[in-house]
Design a protein around this motif. Sequence first.
Motif, PDB file in Angstrom:
ATOM      1  N   ARG A 256       0.828  -1.207   0.000  1.00 16.24           N
ATOM      2  CA  ARG A 256       0.000   0.000   0.000  1.00 16.24           C
ATOM      3  C   ARG A 256       0.867   1.264   0.000  1.00 16.24           C
ATOM      4  O   ARG A 256       0.584   2.230  -0.703  1.00 16.24           O
ATOM      5  CB  ARG A 256      -0.915   0.009   1.232  1.00 16.24           C
ATOM      6  N   ALA A 257       1.917   1.250   0.824  1.00 18.50           N
ATOM      7  CA  ALA A 257       2.797   2.419   0.907  1.00 18.50           C
ATOM      8  C   ALA A 257       3.468   2.688  -0.428  1.00 18.50           C
ATOM      9  O   ALA A 257       3.593   3.840  -0.860  1.00 18.50           O
ATOM     10  CB  ALA A 257       3.845   2.206   2.002  1.00 18.50           C
ATOM     11  N   GLU A 258       3.902   1.637  -1.120  1.00 13.19           N
ATOM     12  CA  GLU A 258       4.550   1.810  -2.411  1.00 13.19           C
ATOM     13  C   GLU A 258       3.569   2.317  -3.470  1.00 13.19           C
ATOM     14  O   GLU A 258       3.908   3.147  -4.312  1.00 13.19           O
ATOM     15  CB  GLU A 258       5.166   0.473  -2.868  1.00 13.19           C
ATOM     16  N   ILE A 259       2.334   1.825  -3.419  1.00 10.41           N
ATOM     17  CA  ILE A 259       1.313   2.289  -4.364  1.00 10.41           C
ATOM     18  C   ILE A 259       1.054   3.783  -4.174  1.00 10.41           C
ATOM     19  O   ILE A 259       0.991   4.556  -5.134  1.00 10.41           O
ATOM     20  CB  ILE A 259       0.016   1.478  -4.197  1.00 10.41           C
ATOM     21  N   GLU A 260       0.917   4.192  -2.909  1.00 12.57           N
ATOM     22  CA  GLU A 260       0.674   5.611  -2.625  1.00 12.57           C
ATOM     23  C   GLU A 260       1.849   6.468  -3.071  1.00 12.57           C
ATOM     24  O   GLU A 260       1.682   7.578  -3.573  1.00 12.57           O
ATOM     25  CB  GLU A 260       0.399   5.812  -1.132  1.00 12.57           C
ATOM     26  N   ARG A 261       3.066   5.946  -2.883  1.00  8.69           N
ATOM     27  CA  ARG A 261       4.257   6.691  -3.323  1.00  8.69           C
ATOM     28  C   ARG A 261       4.231   6.865  -4.840  1.00  8.69           C
ATOM     29  O   ARG A 261       4.503   7.961  -5.357  1.00  8.69           O
ATOM     30  CB  ARG A 261       5.519   5.940  -2.908  1.00  8.69           C
ATOM     31  N   ALA A 262       3.889   5.788  -5.570  1.00  9.22           N
ATOM     32  CA  ALA A 262       3.884   5.850  -7.034  1.00  9.22           C
ATOM     33  C   ALA A 262       2.851   6.846  -7.547  1.00  9.22           C
ATOM     34  O   ALA A 262       3.063   7.503  -8.563  1.00  9.22           O
ATOM     35  CB  ALA A 262       3.614   4.470  -7.619  1.00  9.22           C
TER      36      ALA A 262
END
Length: 524
Positions: A256-262
């Motif tokens: 989830r954190a990586e998706i939000e970063r992207a």
Amino acid sequence: MRYLFEDYELDASRRELYRDASVVALTPQAFDLLNYLIRNRERVVGKDELITAIWKGRSVSDVALTTRLNAARSAIGDSGEKQRFIKTLPRKGYRFIGMVQEAHSAPTAAVIEIQKEAAKPALALPDKPSLAVLPFSNLSSDPEQEYFADGMVEDILTGLSRSKSLFVIARQSTFTYKGKAIDIRQVGRELGVRYVLEGSVRRSGDRVRITGQLIDATTGAHLWADRFDSQISDIFDLQDQVTNSVIGALFPQLERAEIERAKRVPIGNLQAYDYYLRALASFYEFTREQNIEALRRTRLAVEVDPGLAAGYALGAYCYLQRKIFGWTIDADQERSETRWLARRAIELDKEDPTVLVRAGQAIAAVLYEIDDGVSLVSRAYELNPNLAIARYTIGLEHIRRGDVEAALKQFHAGVRLSPVDPFLFLTQTGIACAHFLTDRYEEGASWAKSAVLHRPNYLNAQFILAACHALSGRVEEARIIGARLTEARPALRISALLPKLTRIYAPEHLERMVRACHVMGLPP
């Protein structure tokens, strides 16, 4: 503004706390609380005022406030018993009582050295989620727990390292921070990681509590925290349970954190991995429109990087999603695409559990090459036993072979590993189906309802709910759901379902399922 007291220096503009020449680790909210109390040290600050200042008026529990207060006290060598700096006035509030000097001048030489150190070029972040697991703090008076805490970190590192989609720093590097006061952001710079996992172990009598928290090292923001309590009847079993729980909870949070970063990356700067993450974000919307968008983005990802195995596997997974939600447009063409994408993903990477599980599930469910698909998922499970979604397929395989109790164990293990998993509705439906097959219709209906609430457009959950009602005597409710299913899928009829059911259920269970179909009123 800088505030000096005893050996400490709080730099409000840099949002850092120093002791002598060392940075003291402090979470953002604990820093804000300490800063607020120091700035308002001439008076008592009430609880409501603190909550308004720190949490901007959001509703928070007394436990949250106490936790941040204890963290602030601990950072400056204080405690609730000593109250050298932060005094609690019962039913009134809190006050900072230490002697403070305000400094508007330049930082001290020691602080300048720290700032120079921090200004050194940071290591470049890898092009996938990067994580350091710091040594867990032993909060017990028993020094023996030190070994338990170190062993916990060792097992977590081993488990996380199984996933090729993660970049995990080795133990030799992270354990250099053992026993030191650290700044998480500095750790991130020094090790070149985006995320840091830290935790603690506390033993009291025959019980032990393990806490863990995941932090974005680039901002200091807390992304996830949890605690695990248990009896110390078997210390190694406990260690395994907690390790599995931490890893199972971490994977979805990191994703989830990586998706939000992207999502924050400008479109013009997108690379293959960012396209992949955006595709994953669309996939998790679980809608027809976003499924199309997810497929488009996976194609862009593999155009930029033709060697991105995860991109091909996600493309195959998109066709699986279309299949189970009834969005298929051209079945023959989509089977052909699924076969190519899944096989290409496996050719590129036979050791990534996530690639294997997605390709395997697509092969089993879209192509109906069940043995080949299950074999790939089983290999993913061997590589990473903490991959919750793999448990779902293994559970279905047990159902196919007629071993319902073994299936239930796998399904429940999946729920325990990842209780907030995006695919929770699949596992809930699997549990409902297992109860249906063993005459536990009320339990089955309860789990099926949970799946329907979690994902209303997943019609298989509604089908199992109707089946449970049909054979428990709640015929009218079963027929209402049956009518809803045939309205959503006009081509749905028992003769069309039978070949699919024959592939999935053991002969002793097939008759029961067909009988339920008749009772719920599906057309012959």
